[in-house]
Scaffold this motif. Structure first.
Motif, short mmCIF file in Angstrom:
data_model
loop_
_atom_site.label_atom_id
_atom_site.label_comp_id
_atom_site.label_asym_id
_atom_site.label_seq_id
_atom_site.Cartn_x
_atom_site.Cartn_y
_atom_site.Cartn_z
N GLU A 136 41.49 -62.42 -83.04
CA GLU A 136 40.24 -62.38 -83.83
C GLU A 136 40.08 -61.07 -84.61
OE1 GLU A 136 36.91 -65.15 -81.70
OE2 GLU A 136 37.29 -63.22 -80.76
N GLN A 137 40.96 -60.12 -84.35
CA GLN A 137 40.82 -58.81 -85.00
C GLN A 137 40.76 -58.92 -86.53
OE1 GLN A 137 43.80 -56.64 -86.22
NE2 GLN A 137 42.67 -54.72 -86.40
N ALA A 138 41.51 -59.87 -87.08
CA ALA A 138 41.53 -60.03 -88.53
C ALA A 138 40.17 -60.43 -89.09
CB ALA A 138 42.58 -61.07 -88.92
N ARG A 139 39.32 -61.01 -88.23
CA ARG A 139 38.00 -61.46 -88.68
C ARG A 139 36.91 -60.44 -88.37
NH1 ARG A 139 35.31 -66.00 -87.01
NH2 ARG A 139 36.22 -66.08 -84.93
N LEU A 140 37.27 -59.38 -87.66
CA LEU A 140 36.26 -58.39 -87.27
C LEU A 140 35.91 -57.49 -88.46
CD1 LEU A 140 34.60 -57.14 -84.90
CD2 LEU A 140 36.52 -55.56 -84.57
N ARG A 141 34.64 -57.39 -88.76
CA ARG A 141 34.19 -56.58 -89.90
C ARG A 141 33.01 -55.74 -89.46
NH1 ARG A 141 35.45 -60.75 -94.17
NH2 ARG A 141 37.57 -61.16 -93.48
N ARG A 142 32.70 -54.77 -90.32
CA ARG A 142 31.50 -53.98 -90.12
C ARG A 142 30.68 -54.11 -91.39
NH1 ARG A 142 30.95 -47.99 -87.68
NH2 ARG A 142 28.71 -48.24 -87.36
N CYS A 143 29.42 -54.54 -91.27
CA CYS A 143 28.59 -54.85 -92.44
C CYS A 143 28.25 -53.57 -93.21
CB CYS A 143 27.32 -55.56 -92.01
SG CYS A 143 26.28 -56.04 -93.40
N PRO A 144 28.61 -53.51 -94.51
CA PRO A 144 28.35 -52.30 -95.31
C PRO A 144 27.00 -52.30 -96.01
CG PRO A 144 29.76 -53.79 -96.53
CD PRO A 144 29.38 -54.51 -95.26
N ALA A 145 26.13 -53.29 -95.73
CA ALA A 145 24.83 -53.36 -96.41
C ALA A 145 23.94 -52.20 -95.97
CB ALA A 145 24.15 -54.69 -96.08
N PRO A 146 22.96 -51.84 -96.83
CA PRO A 146 22.02 -50.79 -96.43
C PRO A 146 21.27 -51.20 -95.16
CG PRO A 146 21.67 -51.44 -98.74
CD PRO A 146 22.65 -52.40 -98.15
N SER A 147 20.98 -50.25 -94.29
CA SER A 147 20.25 -50.50 -93.03
C SER A 147 20.93 -51.54 -92.16
CB SER A 147 18.81 -50.96 -93.30
OG SER A 147 18.16 -50.03 -94.12
N CYS A 148 22.25 -51.47 -92.04
CA CYS A 148 22.92 -52.41 -91.14
C CYS A 148 24.03 -51.72 -90.36
CB CYS A 148 23.42 -53.65 -91.89
SG CYS A 148 23.85 -54.98 -90.72
#
Ligand SMILES: [Zn+2]
Length: 181
Positions: A136-148
């Motif tokens: 699942e590592q390929a699907r792991l992300r960190r949201c770059p939106a403001p306040s997230c």
């Protein structure tokens, strides 16, 4: 955008490892600083209600903080496709060893994985290792939106934001930046 409750946090309550990792809201404080749920009693109470695992919900604050540190380091590296930093990897490996899994074949002939005891902290450490270095590592992300800044598993290849709300906020922020030029 001051954060008052976790109602608009759809990511809490999906899996214990993400519940532990997603307890810092990047840039959501009054002065644009990060909001640490562990340091906010009201938000913490709300988090404890929403998490999916009761043992995790009851974990003492010190234990949560101690578990969260290597989990966040590992997921942050994995979301950037970077190697896991040694100390976090060693800590999670040691913790995960206390929550073994076994396998069994059920009546229908299916191979299933079974937890074989251990504390919720150890199980979360194992989940962090699986998420950081498994398929699942390929699907792991960190949201770059403001306040997230939340960790999430992308459902589509081109999914950049953890939620629709984040995508809208990020687009609005980009528009107002362009207007200021
Ligand atoms: Zn987000």
């Amino acid at each position: 955008m001051p954060l008052k409750n976790l109602r608009e946090m759809p990511w809490i309550g999906e899996r214990p490892v993400l519940d532990v990792a997603n307890t810092v809201v990047v840039g959501a404080g009054h002065a644009g600083d990060d909001v640490d749920l562990l340091a906010e009693p009201d938000l913490m109470a709300s988090w404890r209600e929403k998490v999916c695992d009761r043992e995790l919900a009851d974990l003492p604050m010190e234990d949560l903080a101690e578990l969260r540190a290597p989990v966040r380091v590992a997921l942050d590296a994995a979301a950037r496709q970077a190697p896991l930093p040694g100390p976090a990897r060693a800590r999670l490996n040691a913790l995960a060893a206390r929550a073994p899994v076994t396998f069994r074949v059920d009546d229908a002939g299916r191979l299933t994985e079974q937890e074989a005891g251990g504390s919720v902290a150890a199980a979360v450490a194992r989940q962090a290792l699986v998420l950081a270095a498994g398929p699942e590592q390929a699907r792991l992300r960190r949201c770059p939106a403001p306040s997230c800044g939340m960790f999430f598993l992308a459902r589509r290849r081109d999914q950049a934001w953890c939620s629709i709300g984040c995508g809208n906020r990020a687009r609005a922020a980009r528009r107002s930046e362009q207007c200021a030029d």
